[in-house]
Design an enzyme around this catalytic site. Structure first.
Site, short mmCIF file in Angstrom:
data_model
loop_
_atom_site.label_atom_id
_atom_site.label_comp_id
_atom_site.label_asym_id
_atom_site.label_seq_id
_atom_site.Cartn_x
_atom_site.Cartn_y
_atom_site.Cartn_z
N GLU A 116 0.81 -1.21 0.00
CA GLU A 116 0.00 0.00 0.00
C GLU A 116 0.85 1.27 0.00
O GLU A 116 0.54 2.22 -0.69
CB GLU A 116 -0.92 -0.03 1.23
CG GLU A 116 -1.81 1.18 1.39
CD GLU A 116 -2.90 1.28 0.33
OE1 GLU A 116 -3.05 0.31 -0.45
OE2 GLU A 116 -3.56 2.32 0.26
N ASP A 117 1.91 1.26 0.77
CA ASP A 117 2.62 2.51 1.02
C ASP A 117 3.95 2.65 0.28
O ASP A 117 4.58 3.71 0.35
CB ASP A 117 2.91 2.66 2.52
CG ASP A 117 1.63 2.94 3.31
OD1 ASP A 117 0.63 3.30 2.66
OD2 ASP A 117 1.66 2.80 4.54
#
Ligand code: MN
Length: 752
Positions: free
Chosen positions: A98-99
């Site tokens: 996600e990051d």
């Protein structure tokens, strides 16, 4: 915006610096895992550590700490639960997809598809936005459970992730903090409890409590500290006395006193409306024994020595709780006449009570060796989880679905999808109409049909879990008022009410405009919107539409509008459509009515017929049909009623000239519509006479709505028939046909 581990500027980086600890180093992580799992895959753990550290690079948390500290802390929490390599590695990697630039493919390649699937599941949950509405929470909860259904270890990492975010929540801006704390209390803490992870639940609740109700939290913490200080000796006394007694009787054990959690105390105070002083069981004692038999042995010994408090004994060993919790609970008046709550359990039971499903999650194929103690069946909590997930994909809804706690909020919901896969959570009993309004008010207002799971379905059918709903809409529609009683959501109901109200209002305003324009014409003044607009203050209305709607509803006389625009003119103006003097008395008053009918050509309101929602209807006793000379009577707040000019019912309005309206038939608009009329007949009583009457009417294209019969003399029957016809000519033709029959003595129109 996402949860507390997102990257932002620290708000109060000075706070609680003491809670920070140096970032766990690579060898520490490996050592922690190896301490309970000597066979751990050291290379795998090292690879994950290095990969995540490089992926997160220089990212910072809200606290100002390097971001990488977060996944490491999450992994550390899971090592306390003694979880397997895959779970620990997934925890270290849980924020990478996600990051960071990391991808599922890369993780599959480096760590294998099983770990890849775990990280993927966590990524899916992470994408859920933080929301305050309950419906959205339901949506998130469902996605959470679906992700967890793939592998319960996803839930364990998610809970550890949430716990670490809660521990560092004070760095997050206040509003977001409250939302996260609320969600923790609503969803994650109960879920941890439901999974039997009591330690996790207690800490999540306490942290959420601290952020949501800081004053209550501070008060309870202070009182607890005072009580602990006061009774420090008593706890030790009870611990020692119980332990000594049991050992003397040959039951080896450990006894540990502990203070109840602040949040559970608070909840009890709230639930029972009692003060802190009235709480009797702030302390509890755990008696940990070796074998199941020892539990009962210990119980007997304790009860023999100290009197038990009635009604407090529970045997969760013979009947475990749904979350696998097993223990014996009892309360006694113990040493020093102190009430003491005892929980008696084996070591294994204790482990399950603390770690719940996590106690089962280690090495799925080696479940027995971990659980031991005769609990060979699959964990009840995991069964519950699987059942719950099944419920979300099936239609069934047993009562035990999401028992306890606020999770019940999802009990009464159905989860449906748009064709594009957007999830719409609705209350049970919701219809596609509710669905349409939940997607968009405009879609609800213009809905004309729907497809459920690809097949055409009525808009009023009840939706089930998992239904895919496609709404068919047509522009320019407005919802039927009847929908209001068919929907279950407040949003749909309010929107329908608004839409029908505005449709009716538009009709009144349209009617009012015609009335006002006609009043101007009659006064020989040119009508213009600007003139009325300029007079709005005098009329005490805010818009010209308000004026028209008020006139259309009969709340304001058209003369008042005229008077407001031309203050000097009013004396000459005649009330709208009022009978001219003498005309009513001269009934049938051919000259008077003919004159008005002629005038009607200029300003009369055209009447087309009965339309749904139109504020126009026809005389209740006898109706009116095209060809009749007609007059409208304004009913304040309830539209207008059309009477044939000769109707005796008009006598009732003789003294209210303001209510009379000039109307005429709109010949074009009326074509192809039927209008109500009433006729009265007298027939000779002989077999088949009624059948003759009805067939004559039917043969001549009349529609009978109602027949009333009365027998005034043995040989005759009086009939009153309500029917609908095209126009006056049509009605007269029917009457002539009836009169032509020998069985009919008399046939005439009522009101005619
Ligand atoms: Mn995270």
């Amino acid at each position: 915006m996402r949860e507390g581990d997102n990257i932002s500027i620290p708000m109060n980086a000075v706070a609680i610096a003491s809670e920070r600890r140096p970032m766990m180093r690579q060898f520490e992580l490996v050592e922690r895992v190896k301490s309970y799992n000597p066979d751990a895959d050291e290379a795998l753990l090292n690879r994950a550590y290095v990969y995540a550290m490089q992926a997160h690079g220089a990212q910072k948390r809200a606290s100002g700490d390097p971001f990488f500290a977060h996944p490491l802390e999450v992994a550390a929490i899971l090592t306390e639960l003694k979880l397997d390599d895959a779970t620990i590695v997934a925890a270290v990697l849980h924020d990478t997809i996600e990051d960071t630039a990391a991808t599922r493919e890369e993780i599959d390649h480096l760590f294998g598809p099983k770990i890849g699937a775990l990280v993927d599941g966590l990524t899916k949950i992470k994408k859920l936005d933080f929301v305050s509405t309950k419906a959205k929470q339901g949506e998130n909860f469902r996605k959470l459970l679906l992700a967890v259904a793939q592998d319960v270890r996803v839930l364990l990492v998610k809970l550890a992730d949430r716990l670490h975010n809660m521990r560092t929540l004070h760095y997050v801006p206040e509003e977001k903090r409250k939302r996260i704390a609320e969600e923790t209390l609503d969803i994650y803490a109960p879920l941890a409890g439901r999974m039997g992870m009591q330690g996790m639940r207690d800490e999540l609740e306490d942290l959420a409590f601290r952020h949501l109700l800081p004053e209550a939290h501070a008060m309870i913490s202070r009182r607890l500290a005072e009580v602990t200080e006061r009774s420090g000796k008593i706890i030790q006394t009870i611990e020692r006395d119980v332990m000594t007694l049991l050992r003397e009787r040959g039951v080896p054990c450990e006894v540990k006193g502990r203070r109840k959690q602040g949040y559970s105390i608070w909840r009890k105070m709230e639930r029972k409306s009692i003060s802190f002083e009235q709480l009797s069981d702030i302390f509890g004692f755990r008696v940990i024994v070796e074998r199941v038999e020892d539990c009962y042995l210990a119980l007997g010994v304790v009860h023999t020595r100290w009197p038990m408090v009635p009604g407090r004994f529970k045997d969760y060993i013979s009947t475990p709780k749904q979350n696998d919790y097993r223990s014996i609970h009892t309360t006694v008046i113990g040493p020093g006449s102190q009430r003491a709550e005892l929980q008696i359990r084996t070591r294994t039971m204790h482990r399950i009570a603390e770690y719940g499903i996590a106690a089962h999650a280690l090495y799925k194929d080696g479940l027995d060796s971990v659980v031991g103690g005769g609990l060979e069946q699959e964990s009840l909590a995991y069964q519950w989880l699987k059942r719950t997930v099944a419920l979300l994909t099936e239609e069934d809804n047993p009562d035990e679905f999401l028992e306890h706690t606020k999770l019940e909020l999802f009990h009464d919901q159905v989860f449906c999808f748009t064709p594009k896969g957007r999830l719409i959570a609705l209350p049970r009993g919701a219809t596609p109409i509710d669905f349409a309004y939940a997607v968009h008010t405009g879609l609800g207002n213009s809905a004309v049909g729907c497809k459920v799971n690809g097949g055409t379905a009525p808009l009023i059918s009840e939706l089930s879990n998992g239904d895919e709903v496609e709404i068919i809409s047509a522009p320019g529609q407005s919802p039927p008022a009847a929908w209001e009683s068919l929907v279950v959501t407040g949003k749909a109901r309010a929107a329908i009410r608004r839409a029908t109200r505005s449709a009716v209002r538009r009709q009144y305003a349209g009617l009012g405009r015609q009335i006002v324009e006609r009043a101007f014409t009659r006064a020989d003044k040119a009508y213009a919107d600007e003139k009325v607009k300029a007079s709005l203050p005098r009329l005490a209305r805010s818009s010209i539409e308000d004026v028209f709607a008020a006139v259309g509803r009969g709340e304001m006389a058209s003369n008042d509008v005229l008077k407001a625009v031309y203050p000097g003119l009013i004396a000459e103006a005649k009330p709208a459509g009022a009978p001219e003097s003498g005309s009513r008395q001269a009934r049938p008053a051919k000259t008077g009515t003919a004159k008005r009918a002629g005038k009607g050509g200029v300003g009369a309101i055209p009447i087309t017929g009965l339309e749904e929602d139109l504020p126009v209807r026809f005389a209740p006793d006898g109706g009116a049909v095209p060809g009749d000379r007609i007059v409208g009577i304004l009913n304040p707040g309830d539209g207008i009623t059309i009477y044939p000019i000769q109707s005796p019912a008009l006598a009732a309005f003789e003294n209210e000239p303001d209510r009379w309206l000039d109307v005429r038939w709109d010949v074009e608009g009326a074509r192809g519509r039927r209008f109500p009329a009433r006729i009265a007949l007298q027939s000779v009583n002989e077999p088949g006479s009624l059948a003759q009457v009805t067939s004559i009417i039917a043969e001549h294209d009349g529609n009978i709505d109602n027949i009333e019969m009365r027998r005034p003399a043995p040989d005759f029957t009086d009939l009153t028939i309500d029917l609908t016809v095209w126009d006056l000519k049509h009605l007269n033709a029917i009457l002539s046909q009836l009169r032509a029959r020998p069985v009919i003595n008399r046939a005439e129109r009522v009101n005619g």
